[in-house]
Write an enzyme that holds these catalytic residues in place. Structure first.
Site, PDB file in Angstrom:
ATOM      1  N   ASN A 135     -58.002  78.207  36.321  1.00  6.49           N
ATOM      2  CA  ASN A 135     -58.201  77.120  35.360  1.00  6.49           C
ATOM      3  C   ASN A 135     -59.045  76.035  36.019  1.00  6.49           C
ATOM      4  O   ASN A 135     -58.540  75.171  36.728  1.00  6.49           O
ATOM      5  CB  ASN A 135     -56.844  76.564  34.918  1.00  6.49           C
ATOM      6  CG  ASN A 135     -56.968  75.583  33.766  1.00  6.49           C
ATOM      7  OD1 ASN A 135     -58.056  75.136  33.432  1.00  6.49           O
ATOM      8  ND2 ASN A 135     -55.851  75.249  33.148  1.00  6.49           N
ATOM      9  N   ASN A 140     -60.015  71.911  28.452  1.00  2.05           N
ATOM     10  CA  ASN A 140     -60.299  72.868  27.376  1.00  2.05           C
ATOM     11  C   ASN A 140     -59.181  73.894  27.184  1.00  2.05           C
ATOM     12  O   ASN A 140     -59.374  74.921  26.524  1.00  2.05           O
ATOM     13  CB  ASN A 140     -61.647  73.575  27.600  1.00  2.05           C
ATOM     14  CG  ASN A 140     -61.651  74.445  28.860  1.00  2.05           C
ATOM     15  OD1 ASN A 140     -60.612  74.777  29.416  1.00  2.05           O
ATOM     16  ND2 ASN A 140     -62.849  74.815  29.305  1.00  2.05           N
ATOM     17  N   ASP A 141     -58.014  73.650  27.749  1.00  9.81           N
ATOM     18  CA  ASP A 141     -56.905  74.595  27.593  1.00  9.81           C
ATOM     19  C   ASP A 141     -56.552  74.808  26.127  1.00  9.81           C
ATOM     20  O   ASP A 141     -56.139  75.895  25.723  1.00  9.81           O
ATOM     21  CB  ASP A 141     -55.670  74.111  28.355  1.00  9.81           C
ATOM     22  CG  ASP A 141     -55.854  74.163  29.864  1.00  9.81           C
ATOM     23  OD1 ASP A 141     -56.923  74.612  30.314  1.00  9.81           O
ATOM     24  OD2 ASP A 141     -54.928  73.755  30.590  1.00  9.81           O
ATOM     25  N   ASP A 162     -60.672  79.877  32.759  1.00 12.11           N
ATOM     26  CA  ASP A 162     -61.922  79.626  32.045  1.00 12.11           C
ATOM     27  C   ASP A 162     -63.138  79.940  32.906  1.00 12.11           C
ATOM     28  O   ASP A 162     -63.016  80.375  34.060  1.00 12.11           O
ATOM     29  CB  ASP A 162     -61.964  78.174  31.557  1.00 12.11           C
ATOM     30  CG  ASP A 162     -61.603  77.164  32.642  1.00 12.11           C
ATOM     31  OD1 ASP A 162     -61.926  77.410  33.824  1.00 12.11           O
ATOM     32  OD2 ASP A 162     -60.985  76.130  32.316  1.00 12.11           O
ATOM     33  N   ASP A 327     -66.646  98.213  25.111  1.00 14.52           N
ATOM     34  CA  ASP A 327     -65.277  98.564  24.776  1.00 14.52           C
ATOM     35  C   ASP A 327     -65.249  99.667  23.719  1.00 14.52           C
ATOM     36  O   ASP A 327     -66.105  99.717  22.837  1.00 14.52           O
ATOM     37  CB  ASP A 327     -64.569  97.312  24.239  1.00 14.52           C
ATOM     38  CG  ASP A 327     -63.111  97.526  23.958  1.00 14.52           C
ATOM     39  OD1 ASP A 327     -62.366  97.831  24.907  1.00 14.52           O
ATOM     40  OD2 ASP A 327     -62.705  97.391  22.786  1.00 14.52           O
ATOM     41  N   GLU A 356     -66.728 102.597  27.687  1.00 12.27           N
ATOM     42  CA  GLU A 356     -65.344 103.025  27.835  1.00 12.27           C
ATOM     43  C   GLU A 356     -65.135 104.293  27.008  1.00 12.27           C
ATOM     44  O   GLU A 356     -65.090 104.250  25.777  1.00 12.27           O
ATOM     45  CB  GLU A 356     -64.382 101.933  27.362  1.00 12.27           C
ATOM     46  CG  GLU A 356     -62.915 102.338  27.544  1.00 12.27           C
ATOM     47  CD  GLU A 356     -61.943 101.426  26.810  1.00 12.27           C
ATOM     48  OE1 GLU A 356     -60.812 101.272  27.307  1.00 12.27           O
ATOM     49  OE2 GLU A 356     -62.309 100.886  25.748  1.00 12.27           O
TER      50      GLU A 356
END
Length: 616
Positions: A135, A140-141, A162, A327, A356
């Site tokens: 963090n 910006n949490d 982040d 993905d 993937e």
């Protein structure tokens, strides 16, 4: 006075109409691109009732597409002859002059952008879950722009890691010996819960505000490149999140695969190539939704496919990326995903994309690599440069706990994996790994046994392909997938201000963490300059007594790797390896600096120990 008043009214009217355009995507483009037939998605109230034109003689409107949703207008532009700069897109209704205009920019492309070098077998990829790494910016949490707020007490919640946290620890990643960073998705995921994983994207052109900004992401790439590190974006072509702004106001019904509405995938990827598969089974694999909260994108729709192509190219060009990990690659419509991949590789011939393809036999995985002879049986070419070696990961997850070797157990699993290398068109472009963010952590499988960890890391660092390691394993991090995915995605110790243990620094690491890190760093930093490991050939020998021996060699050098998975010390006869040792007299184990005389009859290796011997 009256004329001036009318002009003001006209200006305000045009301004208000222009404000009705809520989005234009891509938000800008570049001149000199291979993809020079640009399709703009224009979104706004009743925008489909307008006719677009441009006032630049070097830009041609080649088509306009409308759908059943009048909030969307798709404008095709030929920008092949356009120079960098801003031009106006004019909007008018039939029989009227221009009602309003908006500016659109073609930027100057960076020199040599086309020929950027992607990640390759000279690299070691460090996989990060950004929400769980560090963090770097507590402000910006949580954000007013998104629903889910930061709460570190929830295993499946937002913990606050982040982009700034990654930037703050680039030196740590470099010290470890990694040369490329793969972060799980950083784009906006505005799902109400469980959004930290990032795979339910809700805005394809915007970094999630809890991670930072587009500008900061671009800054991450710049700072990483300054330190000799590459940046790989985790890209999702198969699905978006149900809260995506376009899903909530679909451009067209066929933007998604619908049944109608939701039906879950059966996950049977073999139906993609099975000549005996029923149509209904194939449909539910490719068109079924990965989960209910992730609607399945319809790559058969040219509007969808072109949107995804342009979005991918935009991020590469804007952020100066070095690769994609895609993905759920093999769940997509295979013709559509092939076109998507080819378009990107045509734009950037030296770029790299790893897909993937989570399957459990080599022929199924190799089907998806570019120029596969298996795929050619069905006249299929994915154009995908790299695939993930899931069969090796399967072997690693069990074999180092199998101390009493049998016909099928122990190091024979590694040997058998590599006997199938003939199936792959490019064995150096396979991603090799022991674990990732979706699997059980290896240190959990090994119950914290560092000797087993050393064996596993030695293997993936010295075989063909591109090694990928998962954040935290290099300091012994554990986590049990049986307790939920949040447990295999724990916070990195030292990534939060009040953490009592800071494993980012040597002084902050525990004794056990130091042992894990020091071994990892030594091996991976050696690999940086070991061209023979990066691109050399392989000769391997059938394991005996759970001891696996293989050689990596080229015209200049040779390295002998010995992995003793037996808990007891073993003595191996060097005569058996004469074809690889005949030109050498000695060697040095790069892990311990121990010297060996390879002209002798035997070589001894301690139980659960590996040797990486540079031959002289």
């Amino acid at each position: 006075m009256k004329k001036s008043f009318l002009l003001v009214i006209l200006f305000l009217t045009c301004s208000l109409q222009a404000q009705n355009i809520k989005k234009i995507e891509p938000p800008f483009w570049w001149s000199g691109m291979n993809h020079n037939q640009l399709e703009l998605l224009i979104y706004g109230d009743n925008i489909a009732s307008f006719n677009p034109s441009v006032d630049n003689k070097d830009i041609i409107v080649t088509g306009v597409k409308r759908t059943e949703n009048n909030h969307y207008l798709f404008v095709d532009l030929d920008v092949s002859k356009a120079k960098p700069g801003i031009f106006k897109i004019n909007f008018s209704k039939k029989g009227k002059r221009n009602n309003f205009s908006v500016n659109y920019e073609l930027k100057q492309r960076s020199p040599n952008s086309k020929f950027r070098k992607g990640f390759n077998s000279s690299d070691v990829v460090y996989l990060i879950m950004p929400d769980r790494f560090s963090n770097g910016d507590v402000t910006n949490d949580s954000s007013k722009e998104v629903v889910e707020k930061g709460d570190r007490s929830i295993k499946g919640g937002r913990h606050g890691g982040d982009i700034q946290g990654i930037i703050n620890h680039l030196d740590y990643i470099k010290q470890l010996g990694a040369t490329a960073i793969w972060s799980t998705p950083l784009l906006e995921d505005n799902q109400p819960t469980y959004s930290y994983h990032g795979y339910a994207i809700t805005d394809a052109y915007k970094i999630d505000p809890r991670y930072g900004t587009n500008k900061l992401y671009k800054g991450l790439a710049e700072k990483a490149h300054q330190k000799g590190l590459k940046l790989i974006m985790d890209y999702v072509t198969n699905h978006w999140g149900s809260e995506n702004w376009m899903i909530k106001d679909l451009p067209t019904y066929t933007w998604l695969n619908q049944f109608p509405g939701y039906a879950n995938s059966n996950y049977r990827m073999s139906t993609q190539y099975d000549p005996n598969a029923s149509k209904i089974d194939a449909k539910y694999c490719m068109d079924g939704w990965f989960v209910k909260s992730m609607p399945d994108l319809n790559q058969r729709n040219p509007l969808v496919l072109n949107y995804l192509i342009q979005n991918a190219i935009w991020w590469i060009e804007y952020a100066n990326l070095d690769g994609f990990r895609v993905d759920t690659y093999s769940y997509a419509n295979k013709e559509g995903i092939s076109k998507w991949t080819k378009a990107i590789m045509d734009e950037y011939p030296d770029f790299n994309i790893v897909g993937e393809v989570w399957m459990h036999n080599q022929s199924s995985i190799s089907y998806w690599q570019k120029d596969s002879k298996i795929g050619a049986i069905e006249s299929y070419n994915s154009y995908l440069p790299s695939v993930m070696d899931f069969t090796l990961q399967d072997a690693i997850s069990t074999m180092f706990n199998e101390e009493n070797a049998t016909w099928n157990d122990g190091m024979i699993k590694a040997y058998n994996n590599f006997t199938n290398d003939y199936l792959y068109p490019n064995i150096n472009n396979l991603l090799v790994f022991a674990e990732n963010h979706d699997t059980q952590r290896i240190n959990e499988i090994f119950k914290g046994d560092i000797q087993k960890y050393k064996l596993a890391l030695t293997l993936i660092a010295t075989v063909r392909g591109i090694p990928q390691i998962y954040y935290g394993s290099e300091i012994g991090m554990r986590g049990n997938k049986n307790n939920g995915d949040g447990d295999i995605r724990r916070d990195f110790p030292g990534g939060w201000k009040n953490d009592t243990n800071n494993a980012f620094t040597n002084s902050g690491r525990t004794k056990v963490q130091k042992e894990f890190f020091n071994f990892s760093s030594k091996l991976l930093n050696w690999r940086k300059n070991a061209e023979v490991i990066q691109t050399g050939k392989t000769t391997h020998y059938i394991p005996q007594n759970n001891v696996y021996v293989y050689f990596r060699y080229n015209e200049k050098k040779s390295v002998m790797v010995v992995i003793n998975n037996n808990p007891k010390a073993q003595t191996i006869s060097l005569k058996r390896f004469a074809e690889n040792l005949k030109n050498y007299t000695s060697g040095t184990d790069i892990l311990t600096n121990t010297k060996f005389d390879v002209t002798k009859n035997d070589l001894s290796v301690q139980g659960k120990t590996s040797l990486v011997i540079e031959l002289n």
